[in-house]
Design a protein around this motif. Structure first.
Motif, PDB file in Angstrom:
ATOM      1  N   SER A  10      41.535  79.174  22.042  1.00 54.65           N
ATOM      2  CA  SER A  10      42.191  77.920  22.418  1.00 54.65           C
ATOM      3  C   SER A  10      42.743  77.930  23.839  1.00 54.65           C
ATOM      4  O   SER A  10      42.865  76.879  24.465  1.00 54.65           O
ATOM      5  CB  SER A  10      43.335  77.631  21.439  1.00 54.65           C
ATOM      6  N   LYS A  13      40.944  76.385  27.041  1.00 56.83           N
ATOM      7  CA  LYS A  13      41.002  74.943  27.285  1.00 56.83           C
ATOM      8  C   LYS A  13      42.091  74.596  28.299  1.00 56.83           C
ATOM      9  O   LYS A  13      41.969  73.631  29.068  1.00 56.83           O
ATOM     10  CB  LYS A  13      41.268  74.223  25.959  1.00 56.83           C
ATOM     11  N   ALA A 239      48.358  75.087  24.103  1.00 58.42           N
ATOM     12  CA  ALA A 239      47.354  75.573  23.160  1.00 58.42           C
ATOM     13  C   ALA A 239      47.877  75.541  21.728  1.00 58.42           C
ATOM     14  O   ALA A 239      47.181  75.115  20.802  1.00 58.42           O
ATOM     15  CB  ALA A 239      46.930  76.991  23.536  1.00 58.42           C
ATOM     16  N   ASP A 242      48.288  71.996  20.365  1.00 57.67           N
ATOM     17  CA  ASP A 242      47.036  71.231  20.336  1.00 57.67           C
ATOM     18  C   ASP A 242      46.687  70.900  18.876  1.00 57.67           C
ATOM     19  O   ASP A 242      46.583  71.801  18.045  1.00 57.67           O
ATOM     20  CB  ASP A 242      45.925  72.076  20.967  1.00 57.67           C
ATOM     21  N   MET A 245      43.800  72.871  17.421  1.00 56.71           N
ATOM     22  CA  MET A 245      44.141  74.262  17.125  1.00 56.71           C
ATOM     23  C   MET A 245      44.982  74.351  15.856  1.00 56.71           C
ATOM     24  O   MET A 245      44.767  75.222  15.005  1.00 56.71           O
ATOM     25  CB  MET A 245      44.890  74.885  18.294  1.00 56.71           C
TER      26      MET A 245
END
Length: 290
Positions: A10, A13, A239, A242, A245
């Motif tokens: 993750s 990103k 992350a 998110d 995620m």
């Protein structure tokens, strides 16, 4: 390992163009990995997710052999999950309650990954608080302690519920104690460690609960430049918040309870700042196993 690999997946990103490589560094109750992170360059390219909470006991006890770090000085990036601990015993043992421990005529054999690991230190502290004769048997990493319990070589172990869940759900063990602030509905008869509190043991129990709160901390070397530290902290926060995620973590049954890097730092500072009587107790416990 599972959390680290999902973090790597993750994090890319929110660190555009970055390649995130997971390197497993076992050994010496997590001291080797902690040393490697602590002594790395402060360029933000090396950070670690590990069992740092177990090293709180080690540092308070002054067990400095092989240690080249100071937990107060790491650049803490986040804590991504709390980690309720449970004490389990093999289903073929005669132990069905803490009372059975107290009435045992021989030492209770408790497995641990290594001297100084969280499983080792939790067992030391729990044995003292419960007034139970635990015989600590280090050298069991990963699922090796589970297999040793099934073979009858160990009576039990203390570990994170999420790590021990396969052993528990397969009915290979019983949960006898929680080291957390609340119970799980599926094990209503297992007591909380707080139920054994006395005035002289209260601070030690609070230390155990603080360690459980720091289940999955992420650390970088000390004295990291402010801009790089902020970049990593921000990327990790994005992350872990998110939605994609979070959905994935729910799917693979890895719980998230994200805490910022600054809050993580404060938790470590407070956990390490123990009154003299607790420091003495921890040192005495550590010395008793030598």
């Amino acid at each position: 390992d599972a959390y680290a690999r999902m973090t790597a997946r993750s994090l890319k990103k929110y660190l555009p163009g970055a390649t995130v490589i997971v390197k497993n560094v076992p050994g010496a109750g997590h001291i080797i990995g902690a040393n490697e992170v602590y002594l790395s360059k402060t360029d933000g390219l090396t950070f670690g997710m590990g069992n740092f909470k177990g090293l709180i006991f080690t540092q308070i006890a002054g067990l400095l052999e092989g240690i080249r770090f100071d937990l107060n000085k790491f650049s803490w990036l986040a804590n991504v999950a709390s980690e309720p601990q449970v004490l389990i015993v093999g289903k073929n043992t005669l132990y069905r309650s803490i009372k059975d421990f107290k009435q045992a005529t021989k030492p209770v054999r408790m497995g641990a990954s290594g001297v100084g690991s969280s499983s080792y230190n939790y067992s030391l502290m729990a044995g003292h608080i419960l007034g139970v004769n635990f015989k600590l048997v280090p050298g069991f990493s990963g699922s090796e302690a589970d297999m040793a319990m099934l073979r009858g070589e160990l009576d039990g172990q203390i570990g994170a519920y999420d790590n021990l869940r396969p052993m528990i759900e397969s009915e290979g063990s019983r949960v006898l104690l929680y080291i957390s602030k609340k119970k799980m509905p599926q094990f209503p008869d297992a007591p909380l460690i707080e139920e054994f509190a006395t005035p002289e043991k209260r601070s030690l129990i609070n230390l155990m609960l603080a360690m459980a709160e720091l289940g999955r901390p992420v650390a970088a070397p000390p004295n990291m430049p402010a801009v790089r530290l902020k970049t990593l902290r921000d990327a990790l926060e994005k992350a872990y918040k998110d939605p994609e995620m979070q959905a994935y973590y729910q799917k693979v049954r890895l719980p998230i309870s994200y805490i910022s890097g600054e809050e993580t730092r404060k938790l470590f500072v407070n956990a390490l700042k123990q009154p003299p009587e607790v420091v003495k107790m921890v040192k005495d416990l550590a010395q008793s196993e030598k």
